[in-house]
Design an enzyme around this catalytic site. Sequence first.
Site, PDB file in Angstrom:
ATOM      1  N   TYR A  18       0.717  -0.990   0.034  1.00 32.54           N
ATOM      2  CA  TYR A  18      -0.116   0.090  -0.094  1.00 32.54           C
ATOM      3  C   TYR A  18       0.781   1.369   0.099  1.00 32.54           C
ATOM      4  CZ  TYR A  18      -4.822  -2.061   0.802  1.00 32.54           C
ATOM      5  OH  TYR A  18      -5.729  -2.699   0.784  1.00 32.54           O
ATOM      6  N   LYS A  50       3.442 -15.236   2.151  1.00 34.46           N
ATOM      7  CA  LYS A  50       3.602 -15.805   0.968  1.00 34.46           C
ATOM      8  C   LYS A  50       5.122 -16.120   0.669  1.00 34.46           C
ATOM      9  CE  LYS A  50       2.215 -17.566  -3.020  1.00 34.46           C
ATOM     10  NZ  LYS A  50       1.198 -18.799  -3.133  1.00 34.46           N
TER      11      LYS A  50
END
Length: 354
Positions: A136, A183
Site C-alpha cells: 500500500y 507468501k
Amino acid sequence: MSHFVVLPGDGIGPEVVTEAKKVLEAVAIRFGLTFTFDEHLIGGAAIDATGDPLPSATVEACRSSDAILLGAVGGPRWDDPTAKTRPEDGLLGIRSELGLYVNLRPIQVHFPTASPLRDASGVDILFVRELTGGIYFGPSSLSDDGTVARNEMVYSVPEIERVVRVAAEAARRRRSKLTSVDKANVLEVSRLWRRTAERVMEDEFPDVAYEVVLVDAMAMHLLSRPRDFDVVVTGNLFGDILTDEASMLPGSLGLLPSASIGDGPPGLYEPVHGSAPDIAGRNLANPLATILAAAMALRHSLDLTEPAAAVETAVDNVLAAGLRTADIAGTGPTVSTTEMGDAVARAVGMGSRK
Ligand code: IPM
Ligand code: MN
C-alpha cells in the site's frame, strides 16, 4: 470528558456514523460520561469541498482528539482513473499520518443463520493487519507511455516486529494461539516477515502457540476450519483481502468493526465495509459495524471497558430480538438504518434498569 473527531466521509458513511453517535450519546447518559463530537471532512466529500481528500484541518483535529470515528470513503463519482487524488488517499493518509500501524478486525459469529456456511457457529478470530506499510505504501510508478505499472511490497524488520508483538500480546489475552500469514514460498518480503515473526515469537512469546500459513492456503482454511484460528497476523494487502473473506463467516461486512491504533492516542475506529454507493442515502445500511467500532473506541482508546461491553451486549440483544437490516435479513422482514440505531441506543439505556 472524551473528545471524538467524527469523519462521516462518503456514501453510507454519514448514515452509519450518525447511528454510532446516537449510541455513544446513550452510553454517556447511562454511565454519566461526557462525550464531545467534532465533525471533519475526509474522502470524496473533502475533495468536493477543498480539492484535498485529507485537509490539514482534519489531520490537526484528529491529532488533538481522544478517538476518531470514521464512516467510509469513496464512490463512483470520484473514480476517474486520471484524477490526481482519490477519496481512498484520505483514508490511507490519516492512517499513515497518525502512525496507526495496527488494524484490529475481530470476526465473531453471534448468530450463525446469516452465514452462507453450513455451520459457522463458535468462530472467534482476531485479525491483526499491518496498516501503514507493505504494498500500500511502497514505491509505485506508471511508465511514461502508460503501459507498465509497478507497486513494491516493502517491509522492514522493525515494522514486522511491532505488529507481531501487538498480535502476540492480544493472543495472550485470548486463547494464546497466533497464526502468521505470508507468501514466503514466493516473496522475499514474506521470507523476511516469516524469519522476523519466528524470532519474536521464540524470544518473547514462547508461551503462545505459533504457526505460519501461506496466504493462499489461509483463504481455504478460513472456510474449511475457521474455528481453528485465534489471532491471525499478516501484512497490509493480505489482511485487506482475508478480512473481506472472513466477513462472510458472520454473514455480512455490515457487522464488522475495526480499530486502527498506533503507539499512542488517538485510535481510529471504522466499519470494515466501504461506502456502498448503491444503497447510500436510502436508510438501508447496517449501522452495527460502526456501532461496534464505537464500542472498540470505548475499550481501546478511552479505557471504558464496561460501557464498551454494554454496547456489545445491546447489539447482541437487538439481534437476538430478531431485528435485521437488509444485508442480514435473508427473505425475512427488515428494519432501516435509523431503526436499528434507535434500537441499540434504547437497549444501551435499558441496561441501567437492572
Ligand atoms: C479497508 C478498505 C481500504 C483498504 C480502502 C478503502 C483504501 O478496503 O479498510 O479495508 O484497502 O485498506
Ligand atoms: Mn478492505
